[in-house]
Design an enzyme around this catalytic site. Structure first.
Site, mmCIF file in Angstrom:
data_model
loop_
_atom_site.group_PDB
_atom_site.id
_atom_site.type_symbol
_atom_site.label_atom_id
_atom_site.label_comp_id
_atom_site.label_asym_id
_atom_site.label_seq_id
_atom_site.Cartn_x
_atom_site.Cartn_y
_atom_site.Cartn_z
ATOM 1 N N ASP A 72 0.869 -1.178 0.000
ATOM 2 C CA ASP A 72 0.000 0.000 0.000
ATOM 3 C C ASP A 72 0.902 1.223 0.000
ATOM 4 O O ASP A 72 1.639 1.465 0.961
ATOM 5 C CB ASP A 72 -0.895 -0.020 1.244
ATOM 6 C CG ASP A 72 -1.841 1.179 1.286
ATOM 7 O OD1 ASP A 72 -1.580 2.192 0.600
ATOM 8 O OD2 ASP A 72 -2.840 1.108 2.032
ATOM 9 N N ASN A 91 1.461 5.903 -11.364
ATOM 10 C CA ASN A 91 0.157 5.679 -11.991
ATOM 11 C C ASN A 91 -0.944 5.373 -10.977
ATOM 12 O O ASN A 91 -2.105 5.694 -11.211
ATOM 13 C CB ASN A 91 0.301 4.515 -12.987
ATOM 14 C CG ASN A 91 -1.033 3.961 -13.432
ATOM 15 O OD1 ASN A 91 -1.721 4.553 -14.268
ATOM 16 N ND2 ASN A 91 -1.412 2.818 -12.858
ATOM 17 N N TYR A 149 -10.185 14.865 -6.061
ATOM 18 C CA TYR A 149 -9.420 14.102 -7.066
ATOM 19 C C TYR A 149 -8.749 15.059 -8.051
ATOM 20 O O TYR A 149 -7.549 14.947 -8.332
ATOM 21 C CB TYR A 149 -10.364 13.143 -7.796
ATOM 22 C CG TYR A 149 -9.759 12.378 -8.948
ATOM 23 C CD1 TYR A 149 -9.096 11.173 -8.752
ATOM 24 C CD2 TYR A 149 -9.880 12.846 -10.263
ATOM 25 C CE1 TYR A 149 -8.560 10.454 -9.831
ATOM 26 C CE2 TYR A 149 -9.352 12.144 -11.339
ATOM 27 C CZ TYR A 149 -8.690 10.949 -11.111
ATOM 28 O OH TYR A 149 -8.167 10.257 -12.182
ATOM 29 N N GLY A 150 -9.541 16.018 -8.574
ATOM 30 C CA GLY A 150 -8.993 16.952 -9.555
ATOM 31 C C GLY A 150 -7.887 17.809 -8.961
ATOM 32 O O GLY A 150 -6.889 18.087 -9.627
ATOM 33 N N ALA A 151 -8.042 18.224 -7.705
ATOM 34 C CA ALA A 151 -7.012 19.044 -7.066
ATOM 35 C C ALA A 151 -5.724 18.243 -6.899
ATOM 36 O O ALA A 151 -4.615 18.768 -7.090
ATOM 37 C CB ALA A 151 -7.509 19.549 -5.708
ATOM 38 N N ALA A 152 -5.856 16.968 -6.547
ATOM 39 C CA ALA A 152 -4.655 16.129 -6.414
ATOM 40 C C ALA A 152 -3.968 15.981 -7.766
ATOM 41 O O ALA A 152 -2.730 16.059 -7.865
ATOM 42 C CB ALA A 152 -5.036 14.755 -5.850
ATOM 43 N N LYS A 153 -4.739 15.817 -8.829
ATOM 44 C CA LYS A 153 -4.146 15.656 -10.166
ATOM 45 C C LYS A 153 -3.526 16.968 -10.649
ATOM 46 O O LYS A 153 -2.453 16.961 -11.267
ATOM 47 C CB LYS A 153 -5.198 15.166 -11.162
ATOM 48 C CG LYS A 153 -5.671 13.739 -10.893
ATOM 49 C CD LYS A 153 -4.523 12.752 -10.983
ATOM 50 C CE LYS A 153 -4.992 11.311 -11.009
ATOM 51 N NZ LYS A 153 -3.881 10.354 -11.069
ATOM 52 N N ILE A 169 -10.804 6.796 -20.112
ATOM 53 C CA ILE A 169 -10.264 5.521 -20.565
ATOM 54 C C ILE A 169 -11.079 4.412 -19.915
ATOM 55 O O ILE A 169 -11.265 4.430 -18.685
ATOM 56 C CB ILE A 169 -8.772 5.368 -20.154
ATOM 57 C CG1 ILE A 169 -7.954 6.637 -20.486
ATOM 58 C CG2 ILE A 169 -8.170 4.117 -20.792
ATOM 59 C CD1 ILE A 169 -7.830 6.968 -21.953
HETATM 60 N N1 LIG Z 1 -9.535 5.546 -16.476
HETATM 61 C C1 LIG Z 1 -9.687 6.837 -16.723
HETATM 62 O O1 LIG Z 1 -10.682 7.254 -17.331
HETATM 63 C C2 LIG Z 1 -8.649 7.811 -16.246
HETATM 64 C C3 LIG Z 1 -8.750 9.135 -16.681
HETATM 65 C C4 LIG Z 1 -7.800 10.056 -16.283
HETATM 66 C C5 LIG Z 1 -6.769 9.662 -15.464
HETATM 67 N N2 LIG Z 1 -6.692 8.371 -15.020
HETATM 68 C C6 LIG Z 1 -5.570 8.017 -14.154
HETATM 69 O O2 LIG Z 1 -4.872 6.927 -14.715
HETATM 70 C C7 LIG Z 1 -4.307 6.140 -13.656
HETATM 71 C C8 LIG Z 1 -4.744 4.703 -13.795
HETATM 72 O O3 LIG Z 1 -6.143 4.673 -13.765
HETATM 73 P P1 LIG Z 1 -6.986 3.393 -14.161
HETATM 74 O O4 LIG Z 1 -8.175 3.875 -14.847
HETATM 75 O O5 LIG Z 1 -6.124 2.370 -14.780
HETATM 76 O O6 LIG Z 1 -7.471 2.959 -12.713
HETATM 77 P P2 LIG Z 1 -7.424 1.565 -11.927
HETATM 78 O O7 LIG Z 1 -7.631 0.446 -12.896
HETATM 79 O O8 LIG Z 1 -8.348 1.710 -10.782
HETATM 80 O O9 LIG Z 1 -5.917 1.502 -11.457
HETATM 81 C C9 LIG Z 1 -5.421 2.117 -10.315
HETATM 82 C C10 LIG Z 1 -4.458 1.161 -9.687
HETATM 83 O O10 LIG Z 1 -3.834 1.793 -8.555
HETATM 84 C C11 LIG Z 1 -3.717 0.838 -7.511
HETATM 85 N N3 LIG Z 1 -3.709 1.571 -6.253
HETATM 86 C C12 LIG Z 1 -4.626 2.469 -5.829
HETATM 87 N N4 LIG Z 1 -4.301 2.903 -4.607
HETATM 88 C C13 LIG Z 1 -3.137 2.270 -4.256
HETATM 89 C C14 LIG Z 1 -2.320 2.295 -3.105
HETATM 90 N N5 LIG Z 1 -2.620 3.045 -2.035
HETATM 91 N N6 LIG Z 1 -1.211 1.520 -3.078
HETATM 92 C C15 LIG Z 1 -0.897 0.737 -4.139
HETATM 93 N N7 LIG Z 1 -1.644 0.680 -5.259
HETATM 94 C C16 LIG Z 1 -2.765 1.431 -5.300
HETATM 95 C C17 LIG Z 1 -4.942 -0.062 -7.675
HETATM 96 O O11 LIG Z 1 -4.680 -1.371 -7.220
HETATM 97 P P3 LIG Z 1 -5.130 -1.906 -5.763
HETATM 98 O O12 LIG Z 1 -6.506 -1.366 -5.508
HETATM 99 O O13 LIG Z 1 -5.047 -3.391 -5.892
HETATM 100 O O14 LIG Z 1 -4.101 -1.360 -4.823
HETATM 101 C C18 LIG Z 1 -5.130 -0.109 -9.179
HETATM 102 O O15 LIG Z 1 -4.469 -1.221 -9.755
HETATM 103 C C19 LIG Z 1 -4.746 6.794 -12.360
HETATM 104 O O16 LIG Z 1 -3.753 7.696 -11.925
HETATM 105 C C20 LIG Z 1 -5.983 7.571 -12.781
HETATM 106 O O17 LIG Z 1 -6.239 8.642 -11.917
HETATM 107 C C21 LIG Z 1 -7.610 7.432 -15.402
#
Ligand SMILES: NC(=O)c1ccc[n+]([C@@H]2O[C@H](COP(=O)([O-])OP(=O)(O)OC[C@H]3O[C@@H](n4cnc5c(N)ncnc54)[C@H](OP(=O)(O)O)[C@@H]3O)[C@@H](O)[C@H]2O)c1
Length: 256
Positions: free
Chosen positions: A63, A90, A157-161, A190
């Site tokens: 984590d 990521n 979320y947006g502020a963190a990004k 995505i």
């Molecule tokens: N999908 C979209 O539409 C979209 C759009 C804009 C930006 N993004 C960004 O793209 C990135 C990937 O997104 P995604 O859509 O692929 O989301 P996702 O499938 O939910 O992937 C996020 C990953 O982060 C891991 N994670 C979360 N908190 C964690 C922690 N405290 N420690 C370790 N691992 C952690 C999760 O795994 P576990 O829960 O198993 O730990 C999960 O595998 C993120 O930064 C997201 O904000 C996504």
């Protein structure tokens, strides 16, 4: 085979959140290039599924918000492949709420997981990134948080990004003398299932994706591979003159 066609030298790559979605596609894209990849997440089953059939991908369950995580991750990478050339920040969690509906713990989780955790992991990685002639940090932000955009119901979320994009620019300047590049990728919408992991029902997430697809100039929502390809390009040594930039990969949605 000419020098230009020679296989690229394998690098040591860390992809946080590599068990699902964009992180899974990105880890596999680096592995396909011949790199050695450490993926980090909290769920062993999804991490193992990413690595299955990809001998270059190694798994670490952690984590990233826990105090020991930065040291544990960098130590594991150095023990596994002896170097860190690329760090892809990521991992993140979503969480929709208006300001009035935002619970204190949910806001803390957004800033700790999506902003503080990448900061502390990158800090821990600095010496390793600088050691072999300069590595690259790639921060995964969001096209929804670019520039002067507002994002109702998604403020924390947006502020963190947006904060992560600021760190990208700032670290690019701070770390250039050490030969470390820092870049950002800002995905649009995505299809990864993140909506369901952020509390939406499957039906609501499917409806959200279908609605967005009608608004995207490119005519569709994104796929994880759309982002993974750019992660590999931006961190390629031939991209050496680019640092501090945040690239929107969103089919043009943030321009509308
Ligand atoms: N999908 C979209 O539409 C979209 C759009 C804009 C930006 N993004 C960004 O793209 C990135 C990937 O997104 P995604 O859509 O692929 O989301 P996702 O499938 O939910 O992937 C996020 C990953 O982060 C891991 N994670 C979360 N908190 C964690 C922690 N405290 N420690 C370790 N691992 C952690 C999760 O795994 P576990 O829960 O198993 O730990 C999960 O595998 C993120 O930064 C997201 O904000 C996504």
């Amino acid at each position: 085979m000419s020098a230009a066609e020679a296989a690229p030298e394998p690098r040591g790559v860390i992809v946080t959140g590599g068990g699902t979605g964009i992180g899974r596609a990105t880890a596999r894209a680096f592995a396909a290039r011949g790199d050695r990849v450490l993926i980090v997440g909290r769920t062993p089953a999804t991490l193992d599924a990413t690595a299955e059939g990809h001998p270059g991908i190694h798994v670490l369950t952690a984590d990233l918000t826990t105090p020991d995580a930065p040291r544990t991750v960098i130590r594991a990478a150095l023990e596994t492949f002896g170097r860190v050339d690329v760090l892809v920040n990521n991992a993140a969690t979503g969480g929709f709420a208006s300001l009035a509906a935002t619970e204190p713990q949910a806001a803390r989780a957004q800033f700790e997981g999506n902003l503080l955790a990448p900061l502390l992991l990158t800090r821990q990685a600095l010496d390793a990134l600088a050691a072999d002639g300069g590595g690259t940090v790639l921060n995964i932000g969001s096209a929804g948080a670019l520039g002067r955009r507002a994002w109702p119901e998604n403020g924390a979320y947006g502020a963190a990004k947006a904060g992560l994009d600021f760190l990208t620019r700032t670290w690019a300047v701070e770390l250039a003398p050490r030969g470390v590049r820092v870049l950002g990728l800002a995905p649009g919408v995505i299809d990864t299932g993140i909506g369901e992991r952020s509390g939406m029902t499957p039906q609501a997430y499917a409806g959200f994706l279908a609605g967005i697809a009608t608004r995207v100039p490119a005519g569709r929502v994104g796929r994880p591979d759309d982002i993974a390809w750019w992660a590999v390009q931006l961190t390629d040594p031939r991209a050496a003159y680019a640092t501090g930039a945040v690239l929107a990969v969103d089919g043009g949605l943030s321009l509308t």
